[in-house]
Write an enzyme that holds these catalytic residues in place. Structure first.
Site, PDB file in Angstrom:
ATOM      1  N   TRP A 165       0.831  -1.230   0.000  1.00 27.24           N
ATOM      2  CA  TRP A 165       0.000   0.000   0.000  1.00 27.24           C
ATOM      3  C   TRP A 165       0.850   1.259   0.000  1.00 27.24           C
ATOM      4  O   TRP A 165       0.548   2.201   0.730  1.00 27.24           O
ATOM      5  CB  TRP A 165      -0.949   0.049   1.214  1.00 27.24           C
ATOM      6  CG  TRP A 165      -1.599  -1.227   1.601  1.00 27.24           C
ATOM      7  CD1 TRP A 165      -1.486  -1.874   2.784  1.00 27.24           C
ATOM      8  CD2 TRP A 165      -2.493  -2.005   0.797  1.00 27.24           C
ATOM      9  NE1 TRP A 165      -2.252  -3.008   2.773  1.00 27.24           N
ATOM     10  CE2 TRP A 165      -2.879  -3.114   1.567  1.00 27.24           C
ATOM     11  CE3 TRP A 165      -3.011  -1.876  -0.501  1.00 27.24           C
ATOM     12  CZ2 TRP A 165      -3.740  -4.104   1.093  1.00 27.24           C
ATOM     13  CZ3 TRP A 165      -3.870  -2.848  -0.977  1.00 27.24           C
ATOM     14  CH2 TRP A 165      -4.223  -3.937  -0.187  1.00 27.24           C
ATOM     15  N   THR A 167       1.976   4.633  -1.138  1.00 23.89           N
ATOM     16  CA  THR A 167       1.607   5.806  -1.944  1.00 23.89           C
ATOM     17  C   THR A 167       2.864   6.314  -2.647  1.00 23.89           C
ATOM     18  O   THR A 167       3.936   6.355  -2.045  1.00 23.89           O
ATOM     19  CB  THR A 167       1.029   6.907  -1.022  1.00 23.89           C
ATOM     20  OG1 THR A 167      -0.063   6.363  -0.300  1.00 23.89           O
ATOM     21  CG2 THR A 167       0.565   8.119  -1.824  1.00 23.89           C
ATOM     22  N   GLY A 251       1.830  13.681   9.630  1.00 23.87           N
ATOM     23  CA  GLY A 251       1.153  13.150   8.442  1.00 23.87           C
ATOM     24  C   GLY A 251      -0.352  13.148   8.631  1.00 23.87           C
ATOM     25  O   GLY A 251      -1.121  13.419   7.703  1.00 23.87           O
ATOM     26  N   ARG A 252      -0.765  12.866   9.845  1.00 24.16           N
ATOM     27  CA  ARG A 252      -2.214  12.790  10.117  1.00 24.16           C
ATOM     28  C   ARG A 252      -2.885  14.156   9.995  1.00 24.16           C
ATOM     29  O   ARG A 252      -4.078  14.238   9.686  1.00 24.16           O
ATOM     30  CB  ARG A 252      -2.439  12.141  11.491  1.00 24.16           C
ATOM     31  CG  ARG A 252      -2.147  10.654  11.431  1.00 24.16           C
ATOM     32  CD  ARG A 252      -2.044   9.951  12.758  1.00 24.16           C
ATOM     33  NE  ARG A 252      -1.651   8.549  12.522  1.00 24.16           N
ATOM     34  CZ  ARG A 252      -1.109   7.758  13.430  1.00 24.16           C
ATOM     35  NH1 ARG A 252      -0.884   8.194  14.647  1.00 24.16           N
ATOM     36  NH2 ARG A 252      -0.781   6.516  13.113  1.00 24.16           N
ATOM     37  N   GLN A 345     -26.685  12.233  -2.370  1.00 22.60           N
ATOM     38  CA  GLN A 345     -28.133  12.172  -2.154  1.00 22.60           C
ATOM     39  C   GLN A 345     -28.821  13.455  -2.641  1.00 22.60           C
ATOM     40  O   GLN A 345     -29.856  13.402  -3.296  1.00 22.60           O
ATOM     41  CB  GLN A 345     -28.408  11.945  -0.653  1.00 22.60           C
ATOM     42  CG  GLN A 345     -29.839  11.586  -0.325  1.00 22.60           C
ATOM     43  CD  GLN A 345     -30.247  10.217  -0.856  1.00 22.60           C
ATOM     44  OE1 GLN A 345     -29.386   9.375  -1.131  1.00 22.60           O
ATOM     45  NE2 GLN A 345     -31.525  10.011  -1.037  1.00 22.60           N
ATOM     46  N   ILE A 346     -28.215  14.587  -2.324  1.00 23.85           N
ATOM     47  CA  ILE A 346     -28.804  15.869  -2.745  1.00 23.85           C
ATOM     48  C   ILE A 346     -28.833  15.973  -4.269  1.00 23.85           C
ATOM     49  O   ILE A 346     -29.777  16.494  -4.856  1.00 23.85           O
ATOM     50  CB  ILE A 346     -28.030  17.058  -2.105  1.00 23.85           C
ATOM     51  CG1 ILE A 346     -28.333  17.100  -0.600  1.00 23.85           C
ATOM     52  CG2 ILE A 346     -28.381  18.389  -2.777  1.00 23.85           C
ATOM     53  CD1 ILE A 346     -27.491  18.095   0.201  1.00 23.85           C
ATOM     54  N   GLY A 349     -30.132  11.344  -8.892  1.00 28.34           N
ATOM     55  CA  GLY A 349     -29.538  10.484  -9.936  1.00 28.34           C
ATOM     56  C   GLY A 349     -28.262  11.079 -10.510  1.00 28.34           C
ATOM     57  O   GLY A 349     -27.318  10.355 -10.855  1.00 28.34           O
ATOM     58  N   GLU A 372      -2.655   6.119   6.987  1.00 32.29           N
ATOM     59  CA  GLU A 372      -1.966   6.824   8.091  1.00 32.29           C
ATOM     60  C   GLU A 372      -2.650   6.559   9.435  1.00 32.29           C
ATOM     61  O   GLU A 372      -2.753   7.439  10.300  1.00 32.29           O
ATOM     62  CB  GLU A 372      -1.813   8.307   7.765  1.00 32.29           C
ATOM     63  CG  GLU A 372      -0.916   8.452   6.544  1.00 32.29           C
ATOM     64  CD  GLU A 372      -0.324   9.803   6.317  1.00 32.29           C
ATOM     65  OE1 GLU A 372      -0.185  10.565   7.278  1.00 32.29           O
ATOM     66  OE2 GLU A 372       0.052  10.073   5.167  1.00 32.29           O
TER      67      GLU A 372
END
Ligand code: CAA
Length: 389
Positions: A165, A167, A251-252, A345-346, A349, A372
């Site tokens: 994983w 990046t 990083g967070r 949702q707003i 479609g 992270e």
């Protein structure tokens, strides 16, 4: 002034410079990231051209001292930039985040003069891209269980193992690799090594086909008898795990700001759409059902923004920020998920088709609760901090 008082004195007004930087990032996102963002997502194309320009503008080494080719800015500016870029393209912004707050920060704060000269300078200018390599097939949340080994061979470490994983996995040139040297010492026997692309025995695996942030390249890395010179170890022998933890604290903040940007990007799209779309004889923004959604979204985004800015502000003051950065990431990533689902949702479609951007933001939001440190890891960090006070 003690820490508690300083918390209350967080200053809310942005400086002129911070406002200018925020505007520059907003303009860049509109003019350079927005065109092609749908196509890059669909075909998993890395934003090479855009990242190059971000480097030229100083956005890849934002907090690095200008003597190492950085922009010398503060963490608050970094949050502002991350929010603006992430509103439009979270794939590009994760590259910015990893390069700034994991790789450049790690090298500037814990590397030696030789490492800063050789590795930090081209990373801070954006000439090269970096990757932070901690996760493994069996060591994600449980980060002390590193299986990748770095055996001490005198003047070099012999590196063997697999990282997952990662990046910037294939686009990076410089990799900060966390590996176990002395298993008997557990986490105190872990080292952080600088590995260069092209070192014999280092190969990059296939790119992952992901749900979100599809423009960023996430890969596995394989190390087979890679000889890493001793001079490439960051810090003292056995400092690797603490290095990773300290670096992840900052990083967070970056990922929290990314989540904030994804949420505010989706909110802005939903707000504008609600004022245009008509149903039952009036715009949908005139229906209370939509107003309540917009009110919740706006309130939660504001709270997430305050947490992000507070964590960055604490970092800028040189105060402890581990708890604040985990709170910001935990909350902002929840808000990103919830807001993007509501934005779809707003849109009804239309929200389900790519041209309207919100479905991509909804897919991009999910990873902010995973990388992270998952939301569960953030809760562990926060609980430990509050229980130790
Ligand atoms: N700063 C300094 N030292 C720290 C620290 C911190 N923030 N956190 C822990 N440590 C130290 C501890 O003091 C301890 O050292 P001593 O024994 O010498 O005192 C040592 O590290 C081990 O700490 P713990 O016993 O607390 O370790 P643990 O096994 O219980 O786990 C954890 C701690 C918080 C769960 C940690 O494993 C963790 O953060 N896991 C998640 C890892 C993670 O975030 N991975 C993300 C990968 S990077 C990524 O996603 C980048 C990307 O591509 C976008």
């Amino acid at each position: 002034m003690d820490k508690v008082n300083l918390d209350f004195y967080m200053y809310f007004e942005l400086s002129e410079e911070q406002v200018m930087i925020q505007q520059a990032a907003r303009d860049f996102a509109q003019n350079e990231l927005k065109p092609g963002v749908i196509e890059r997502d669909e075909h998993q194309k890395f934003p090479h051209e855009q990242i190059k320009k971000l480097g030229e503008l100083g956005f890849l080494g934002m907090m690095v001292d200008p003597k190492y080719n950085g922009s010398g800015l503060d963490a608050v500016s970094y949050v502002l930039v991350m929010e603006e870029l992430s509103k439009i393209d979270a794939s590009a912004s994760v590259v910015v985040s990893v390069n700034n707050s994991l790789v450049c920060y790690g090298l500037e704060n814990y590397g030696n003069d030789f490492q800063k000269e050789k590795y930090l300078k081209p990373l801070a200018s954006g000439e090269k891209i970096g990757a932070f390599c901690l996760s493994e097939p069996e060591a994600g949340s449980d980060a002390t269980s590193q299986k990748t080994s770095a055996i001490d061979m005198g003047d070099y470490y012999l590196l063997n193992g697999v990282k997952n994983w990662i990046t910037n996995g294939s686009t990076a040139s410089t990799y900060l690799v966390i590996a176990q040297t002395d298993t008997s010492k557990r986490h105190r026997g872990i080292n952080a090594l600088i590995v260069e692309k092209g070192m014999e025995g280092f190969t990059v695996g296939a790119k992952e086909n992901k749900l979100g942030i599809r423009g960023s390249d996430t890969c596995s890395l394989m190390f087979t008898d890679v000889k890493v010179p001793k001079e490439n170890r960051i810090g003292e022998e056995g400092f690797g795990f603490k290095f990773a933890m300290k670096t992840l604290e900052g990083g967070r903040i970056g990922i929290a700001a990314q989540a904030l940007g994804i949420a505010s990007g989706a909110y802005e799209l939903a707000l504008n759409y609600s004022k245009e779309r008509k149903a039952f004889g009036k715009t949908i923004s005139e229906h209370q059902a939509i107003q309540f959604k917009l009110a919740d979204m706006a309130t939660e985004i504001e709270a997430a923004r305050m947490l992000c800015l507070k964590a960055a502000w604490l970092k800028d003051q040189g105060l402890p920020y581990a708890q604040a950065s985990s709170m910001a990431k935990l909350y902002a990533s929840q808000v990103a998920m919830k807001t993007t689902v509501e934005a779809v949702q707003i849109h009804g479609g239309y929200g389900f088709v790519k041209e309207y951007h919100v479905e991509r933001l909804m897919r991009d939001a999910k990873i902010t609760q995973i990388y992270e440190g998952t939301s569960e890891i953030q809760r562990i960090v926060i609980a430990r901090e509050v229980l130790s006070q």
